[in-house]
Every structure is written in C-alpha cells, then in structure tokens.
Design a protein around this motif. Structure first.
Motif, PDB file in Angstrom:
ATOM      1  N   SER A  35      38.000  35.749  48.230  1.00  0.00           N
ATOM      2  CA  SER A  35      37.709  35.732  46.800  1.00  0.00           C
ATOM      3  C   SER A  35      37.798  37.121  46.184  1.00  0.00           C
ATOM      4  O   SER A  35      37.499  38.135  46.833  1.00  0.00           O
ATOM      5  CB  SER A  35      36.313  35.156  46.550  1.00  0.00           C
ATOM      6  OG  SER A  35      35.326  36.068  46.994  1.00  0.00           O
ATOM      7  N   LEU A  36      38.213  37.149  44.916  1.00  0.00           N
ATOM      8  CA  LEU A  36      38.290  38.406  44.187  1.00  0.00           C
ATOM      9  C   LEU A  36      36.903  38.997  43.968  1.00  0.00           C
ATOM     10  O   LEU A  36      36.709  40.211  44.069  1.00  0.00           O
ATOM     11  CB  LEU A  36      38.986  38.164  42.840  1.00  0.00           C
ATOM     12  CG  LEU A  36      39.090  39.361  41.895  1.00  0.00           C
ATOM     13  CD1 LEU A  36      39.816  40.517  42.554  1.00  0.00           C
ATOM     14  CD2 LEU A  36      39.804  38.942  40.610  1.00  0.00           C
ATOM     15  N   THR A  37      35.918  38.157  43.668  1.00  0.00           N
ATOM     16  CA  THR A  37      34.567  38.670  43.419  1.00  0.00           C
ATOM     17  C   THR A  37      34.005  39.350  44.668  1.00  0.00           C
ATOM     18  O   THR A  37      33.269  40.335  44.561  1.00  0.00           O
ATOM     19  CB  THR A  37      33.635  37.528  42.982  1.00  0.00           C
ATOM     20  OG1 THR A  37      33.686  36.475  43.967  1.00  0.00           O
ATOM     21  CG2 THR A  37      34.053  36.969  41.641  1.00  0.00           C
ATOM     22  N   GLY A  79      25.889  44.586  40.211  1.00  0.00           N
ATOM     23  CA  GLY A  79      25.950  43.147  40.368  1.00  0.00           C
ATOM     24  C   GLY A  79      27.038  42.524  39.523  1.00  0.00           C
ATOM     25  O   GLY A  79      27.739  43.198  38.761  1.00  0.00           O
ATOM     26  N   LYS A  80      27.167  41.222  39.664  1.00  0.00           N
ATOM     27  CA  LYS A  80      28.197  40.478  38.957  1.00  0.00           C
ATOM     28  C   LYS A  80      27.895  40.411  37.462  1.00  0.00           C
ATOM     29  O   LYS A  80      26.739  40.403  37.046  1.00  0.00           O
ATOM     30  CB  LYS A  80      28.315  39.065  39.521  1.00  0.00           C
ATOM     31  CG  LYS A  80      28.755  39.011  40.980  1.00  0.00           C
ATOM     32  CD  LYS A  80      28.791  37.576  41.479  1.00  0.00           C
ATOM     33  CE  LYS A  80      29.178  37.505  42.948  1.00  0.00           C
ATOM     34  NZ  LYS A  80      29.185  36.097  43.438  1.00  0.00           N
ATOM     35  N   PRO A  96      35.052  36.971  35.246  1.00  0.00           N
ATOM     36  CA  PRO A  96      34.132  37.606  36.196  1.00  0.00           C
ATOM     37  C   PRO A  96      34.467  39.079  36.412  1.00  0.00           C
ATOM     38  O   PRO A  96      35.638  39.461  36.500  1.00  0.00           O
ATOM     39  CB  PRO A  96      34.335  36.794  37.479  1.00  0.00           C
ATOM     40  CG  PRO A  96      34.831  35.463  37.001  1.00  0.00           C
ATOM     41  CD  PRO A  96      35.685  35.760  35.808  1.00  0.00           C
ATOM     42  N   ALA A  97      33.430  39.895  36.506  1.00  0.00           N
ATOM     43  CA  ALA A  97      33.594  41.334  36.713  1.00  0.00           C
ATOM     44  C   ALA A  97      32.413  41.839  37.532  1.00  0.00           C
ATOM     45  O   ALA A  97      31.544  41.056  37.938  1.00  0.00           O
ATOM     46  CB  ALA A  97      33.698  42.056  35.371  1.00  0.00           C
ATOM     47  N   VAL A 138      32.322  48.972  34.507  1.00  0.00           N
ATOM     48  CA  VAL A 138      32.665  47.565  34.719  1.00  0.00           C
ATOM     49  C   VAL A 138      34.028  47.481  35.394  1.00  0.00           C
ATOM     50  O   VAL A 138      35.031  47.959  34.850  1.00  0.00           O
ATOM     51  CB  VAL A 138      32.683  46.777  33.392  1.00  0.00           C
ATOM     52  CG1 VAL A 138      33.017  45.315  33.650  1.00  0.00           C
ATOM     53  CG2 VAL A 138      31.339  46.888  32.681  1.00  0.00           C
ATOM     54  N   LEU A 139      34.057  46.883  36.579  1.00  0.00           N
ATOM     55  CA  LEU A 139      35.305  46.670  37.312  1.00  0.00           C
ATOM     56  C   LEU A 139      35.818  45.288  36.955  1.00  0.00           C
ATOM     57  O   LEU A 139      35.178  44.277  37.240  1.00  0.00           O
ATOM     58  CB  LEU A 139      35.051  46.773  38.813  1.00  0.00           C
ATOM     59  CG  LEU A 139      34.278  48.013  39.291  1.00  0.00           C
ATOM     60  CD1 LEU A 139      34.068  47.960  40.796  1.00  0.00           C
ATOM     61  CD2 LEU A 139      34.999  49.291  38.887  1.00  0.00           C
TER      62      LEU A 139
END
Length: 213
Positions: free
Chosen positions: A107-109, A136-137, A144-145, A164-165
């Motif tokens: 997963s990307l997250t 955190g998310k 989603p970041a 923020v990524l």
C-alpha cells in the motif's frame, strides 16, 4: 430603460440642471473623483480576489491562495509563498517541494509512513531547533496523505511546522509533493499547536484548494 411617469423624475434628471450650470472646473473635479473611486474599487477587488498557482510537468498540481505573497522559490522548491510582519518577521510560509518515494510493494499509505521516518531523521539532522510534535495519516481534498508536525525557530522566533507528504493514489505511484508549512503562533492566535497549522488563517486556503493532477 423607459421610466413610467409615476416613478419619475430620475436622479439624472434632477441633477441635470445643476450639472449644466456647474463650471468646467467643478465638472472636471467630479469626473476625477469618479475615476478615483472606480480605481479604488478595482484595487480593493483585486486585493481580495484569490490568486491561483498551477504547476505542470510530471507532477501537476494547483491551488488558490490569498493573504500571502509569492516570492522566489529556493533550490529544491517548486513554489514558495510568505507573509511577513511590518518589521520583516516571517509570519507564514507555504512551499511545495518534489517528493519521490522509494520503490515499494504493497500500500502507498504504508510506504508513506516508512518514508516519513527517514524524513524526520533528516529534519533532525538539518535543524537543531527541530522538535517533533506528532505524525500520522491525514487527507488533502479526500486524497490520503501523511503529516509531520513539529516546532522550530526562524530568526529567533518559535514557529509551528506541518509537512504533508502527498502522492496521487495510483498503483506504484512514487512521485508526489511535499507541502511544507510554517506559521507563527504569536501572529495566529487561533492556531494553538502544530497539529492545527493550516486549519485556520492564510494557510487554510492553499491546503483546502490543493489538487494533484
């Protein structure tokens, strides 16, 4: 448009005799005043109007902003916005930098969270005033970041930071953006911790309107 007699006379008809009787100097002053009022109204409109930034290339993105000045981007940045106090002290900072994740499976997250650990270590090594306050998310316009919240100091003043990524949600996608934000707690009383950066104030609009693609 024709005016029914019962609704007359119009303001123009009432003022027409005085206008014709006025001296050329008075007419000129009135015309100058009207032009000045229109110019001020246009200036106010342009000041309040949102500015817009759009970036193309491999990682296209766009956002709107207001109350921030676009300044020359530093090396490693695509765009930079700032707000300063009258004495020159930095109050708010918004920059977008390129982000490239390592190759991954899954997963990307998950890979964003892993990448964030090395990113935090890099911030520690580069900034002696860096203090991690949370991570955190999160989401940016439903995408989603991953958040990194911290405090630091700029020119001797404490600043709240939030990075923020953000990467588009596509299988195997590695390229995205790193949104770096700083705000002064003394100039933004409604922001009481790094977790609240861009929840209020001038940084809210660019984050709220930020769109990848």
């Amino acid at each position: 448009m024709p005016i029914k007699p019962e609704y007359g006379p119009t303001l123009g008809r009432l003022l027409s005799p005085r206008w014709r009787a006025a001296s050329p100097l008075a007419r000129g002053l009135v015309r100058t005043l009207v032009v000045g009022v229109i110019a001020i109204a246009i200036g106010v409109f342009l000041t309040l109007e949102n500015a817009h930034y759009s970036h193309g290339g491999r990682v296209p993105f766009s956002f709107s902003y207001r109350g921030l000045d676009r300044v020359p981007a530093a090396p490693g940045e695509w765009v930079r916005l700032e707000r300063h106090a009258p004495d020159g002290r930095l109050l708010d900072y918004f920059a977008v930098r390129p982000l490239t994740l390592p190759r991954y499976t899954g997963s990307l997250t998950g890979v964003q969270a892993l990448y964030a650990q090395s990113y935090i270590r890099m911030l520690h090594s580069r900034d002696v005033d860096f203090v991690l306050r949370g991570e955190g998310k999160t989401r940016v316009n439903a995408v989603p970041a991953y958040n990194i919240e911290y405090t630091t100091r700029v020119a001797g003043h404490t600043m709240f930071g939030r990075d923020v990524l953000l990467v588009a949600q596509r299988p195997g996608q590695r390229e995205g953006v790193n949104i770096v934000m700083l705000t002064s707690p003394t100039a933004n009383a409604q922001v009481t911790s790094p977790l609240e950066v861009a929840s209020e104030g001038v940084l809210l609009k660019p984050v709220k309107t930020f769109t990848l693609g």
